[in-house]
Motif scaffolding. Structure first.
Motif, PDB file in Angstrom:
ATOM      1  N   ILE A  16       0.841  -1.206   0.000  1.00 40.61           N
ATOM      2  CA  ILE A  16       0.000   0.000   0.000  1.00 40.61           C
ATOM      3  C   ILE A  16       0.875   1.254   0.000  1.00 40.61           C
ATOM      4  O   ILE A  16       0.614   2.210  -0.742  1.00 40.61           O
ATOM      5  CB  ILE A  16      -0.957  -0.016   1.212  1.00 40.61           C
ATOM      6  CG1 ILE A  16      -2.008  -1.110   1.024  1.00 40.61           C
ATOM      7  CG2 ILE A  16      -1.623   1.340   1.412  1.00 40.61           C
ATOM      8  CD1 ILE A  16      -2.868  -1.364   2.242  1.00 40.61           C
ATOM      9  N   ILE A  17       1.928   1.270   0.809  1.00 39.10           N
ATOM     10  CA  ILE A  17       2.826   2.422   0.856  1.00 39.10           C
ATOM     11  C   ILE A  17       3.535   2.599  -0.479  1.00 39.10           C
ATOM     12  O   ILE A  17       3.670   3.724  -0.987  1.00 39.10           O
ATOM     13  CB  ILE A  17       3.834   2.260   2.011  1.00 39.10           C
ATOM     14  CG1 ILE A  17       3.103   2.399   3.349  1.00 39.10           C
ATOM     15  CG2 ILE A  17       4.972   3.262   1.912  1.00 39.10           C
ATOM     16  CD1 ILE A  17       3.939   2.045   4.551  1.00 39.10           C
ATOM     17  N   PHE A  18       3.975   1.520  -1.092  1.00 35.69           N
ATOM     18  CA  PHE A  18       4.650   1.594  -2.385  1.00 35.69           C
ATOM     19  C   PHE A  18       3.722   2.159  -3.457  1.00 35.69           C
ATOM     20  O   PHE A  18       4.122   3.027  -4.241  1.00 35.69           O
ATOM     21  CB  PHE A  18       5.166   0.214  -2.790  1.00 35.69           C
ATOM     22  CG  PHE A  18       5.940   0.207  -4.071  1.00 35.69           C
ATOM     23  CD1 PHE A  18       7.195   0.779  -4.133  1.00 35.69           C
ATOM     24  CD2 PHE A  18       5.405  -0.356  -5.218  1.00 35.69           C
ATOM     25  CE1 PHE A  18       7.913   0.782  -5.310  1.00 35.69           C
ATOM     26  CE2 PHE A  18       6.117  -0.355  -6.402  1.00 35.69           C
ATOM     27  CZ  PHE A  18       7.377   0.216  -6.451  1.00 35.69           C
ATOM     28  N   VAL A  19       2.508   1.713  -3.486  1.00 36.48           N
ATOM     29  CA  VAL A  19       1.536   2.225  -4.468  1.00 36.48           C
ATOM     30  C   VAL A  19       1.259   3.700  -4.201  1.00 36.48           C
ATOM     31  O   VAL A  19       1.158   4.506  -5.141  1.00 36.48           O
ATOM     32  CB  VAL A  19       0.231   1.385  -4.428  1.00 36.48           C
ATOM     33  CG1 VAL A  19      -0.867   2.035  -5.240  1.00 36.48           C
ATOM     34  CG2 VAL A  19       0.506  -0.024  -4.942  1.00 36.48           C
ATOM     35  N   ALA A  23       1.954   6.860  -6.715  1.00 38.46           N
ATOM     36  CA  ALA A  23       0.912   7.828  -7.077  1.00 38.46           C
ATOM     37  C   ALA A  23       1.376   9.256  -6.787  1.00 38.46           C
ATOM     38  O   ALA A  23       1.097  10.173  -7.570  1.00 38.46           O
ATOM     39  CB  ALA A  23      -0.366   7.523  -6.299  1.00 38.46           C
ATOM     40  N   LEU A  24       2.080   9.467  -5.692  1.00 43.35           N
ATOM     41  CA  LEU A  24       2.524  10.821  -5.337  1.00 43.35           C
ATOM     42  C   LEU A  24       3.723  11.289  -6.158  1.00 43.35           C
ATOM     43  O   LEU A  24       3.766  12.422  -6.619  1.00 43.35           O
ATOM     44  CB  LEU A  24       2.894  10.877  -3.853  1.00 43.35           C
ATOM     45  CG  LEU A  24       1.738  10.850  -2.870  1.00 43.35           C
ATOM     46  CD1 LEU A  24       2.270  10.758  -1.444  1.00 43.35           C
ATOM     47  CD2 LEU A  24       0.880  12.082  -3.025  1.00 43.35           C
ATOM     48  N   LEU A  25       4.701  10.430  -6.311  1.00 44.12           N
ATOM     49  CA  LEU A  25       5.950  10.846  -6.938  1.00 44.12           C
ATOM     50  C   LEU A  25       6.036  10.536  -8.424  1.00 44.12           C
ATOM     51  O   LEU A  25       6.780  11.185  -9.149  1.00 44.12           O
ATOM     52  CB  LEU A  25       7.129  10.176  -6.224  1.00 44.12           C
ATOM     53  CG  LEU A  25       7.275  10.486  -4.735  1.00 44.12           C
ATOM     54  CD1 LEU A  25       8.397   9.665  -4.138  1.00 44.12           C
ATOM     55  CD2 LEU A  25       7.511  11.960  -4.519  1.00 44.12           C
ATOM     56  N   GLY A  26       5.315   9.554  -8.848  1.00 46.03           N
ATOM     57  CA  GLY A  26       5.429   9.141 -10.243  1.00 46.03           C
ATOM     58  C   GLY A  26       6.609   8.205 -10.431  1.00 46.03           C
ATOM     59  O   GLY A  26       7.448   8.047  -9.559  1.00 46.03           O
ATOM     60  N   THR A  27       6.671   7.601 -11.585  1.00 47.98           N
ATOM     61  CA  THR A  27       7.729   6.616 -11.830  1.00 47.98           C
ATOM     62  C   THR A  27       9.078   7.264 -12.131  1.00 47.98           C
ATOM     63  O   THR A  27      10.111   6.620 -12.030  1.00 47.98           O
ATOM     64  CB  THR A  27       7.337   5.698 -13.005  1.00 47.98           C
ATOM     65  OG1 THR A  27       7.067   6.508 -14.146  1.00 47.98           O
ATOM     66  CG2 THR A  27       6.124   4.863 -12.662  1.00 47.98           C
ATOM     67  N   ASN A  28       9.102   8.533 -12.500  1.00 45.40           N
ATOM     68  CA  ASN A  28      10.374   9.187 -12.842  1.00 45.40           C
ATOM     69  C   ASN A  28      11.158   9.604 -11.606  1.00 45.40           C
ATOM     70  O   ASN A  28      12.382   9.486 -11.583  1.00 45.40           O
ATOM     71  CB  ASN A  28      10.126  10.416 -13.717  1.00 45.40           C
ATOM     72  CG  ASN A  28       9.556  10.034 -15.065  1.00 45.40           C
ATOM     73  OD1 ASN A  28       9.757   8.915 -15.524  1.00 45.40           O
ATOM     74  ND2 ASN A  28       8.837  10.950 -15.689  1.00 45.40           N
ATOM     75  N   ARG A  29      10.478  10.110 -10.577  1.00 48.38           N
ATOM     76  CA  ARG A  29      11.173  10.629  -9.395  1.00 48.38           C
ATOM     77  C   ARG A  29      11.412   9.565  -8.330  1.00 48.38           C
ATOM     78  O   ARG A  29      12.222   9.761  -7.436  1.00 48.38           O
ATOM     79  CB  ARG A  29      10.373  11.770  -8.782  1.00 48.38           C
ATOM     80  CG  ARG A  29      10.419  13.026  -9.635  1.00 48.38           C
ATOM     81  CD  ARG A  29       9.756  14.217  -9.001  1.00 48.38           C
ATOM     82  NE  ARG A  29      10.183  14.411  -7.620  1.00 48.38           N
ATOM     83  CZ  ARG A  29       9.455  15.027  -6.713  1.00 48.38           C
ATOM     84  NH1 ARG A  29       8.280  15.515  -7.035  1.00 48.38           N
ATOM     85  NH2 ARG A  29       9.895  15.165  -5.483  1.00 48.38           N
ATOM     86  N   LEU A  30      10.713   8.431  -8.399  1.00 46.56           N
ATOM     87  CA  LEU A  30      10.827   7.414  -7.357  1.00 46.56           C
ATOM     88  C   LEU A  30      12.254   6.858  -7.203  1.00 46.56           C
ATOM     89  O   LEU A  30      12.732   6.744  -6.081  1.00 46.56           O
ATOM     90  CB  LEU A  30       9.828   6.284  -7.601  1.00 46.56           C
ATOM     91  CG  LEU A  30       9.700   5.270  -6.474  1.00 46.56           C
ATOM     92  CD1 LEU A  30       9.219   5.963  -5.202  1.00 46.56           C
ATOM     93  CD2 LEU A  30       8.725   4.170  -6.857  1.00 46.56           C
TER      94      LEU A  30
END
Length: 114
Positions: A16-19, A23-30
């Motif tokens: 849940i935290i990973f999802v 959602a908050l950061l997007g795949t580029n900033r993660l």
């Protein structure tokens, strides 16, 4: 009354935290965020280990035990010797007081440095 609670185990919370992070950061900033987080955790562990080793060496610096101590007077003489107290002409009570005073003075010095 109805009780509404989530019966979620530990591994499900990670998902849940990973999802939520995706959602908050997007795949580029993660990847950048996780890299920075990993560096921060590594630096924290490195600093913690360094402080623990310094404290351990400071505590054990004056304690060189060469033989077993037989009685209370020998224990007090050993402590006095490690604290730099001349114990040759002191009674047991005087030696106890001198050790307590010296240790109190050293502990107040350590606290005042922090």
């Amino acid at each position: 009354m109805l009780e509404y609670s989530l019966n979620i185990l530990g591994s499900e919370w990670i998902i849940i935290i990973f999802v939520g992070l995706l959602a908050l950061l997007g795949t580029n900033r993660l990847p950048d965020v996780t890299r920075k987080l990993g560096k921060a955790v590594g630096q924290y562990n490195k600093t913690k280990n360094e402080i623990q080793s310094q404290l351990g060496s400071a505590i054990n610096a004056n304690l060189n035990i060469t033989a077993p101590v037989q009685n209370e007077r020998q224990k007090m003489e050993f402590i006095a010797k490690s604290l730099g107290i001349d114990f040759s002409v002191m009674t047991n009570d005087e030696l106890r007081k001198a050790i307590a005073d010296k240790m109190a003075a050293q502990s107040s010095d350590v606290v005042s440095k922090d």
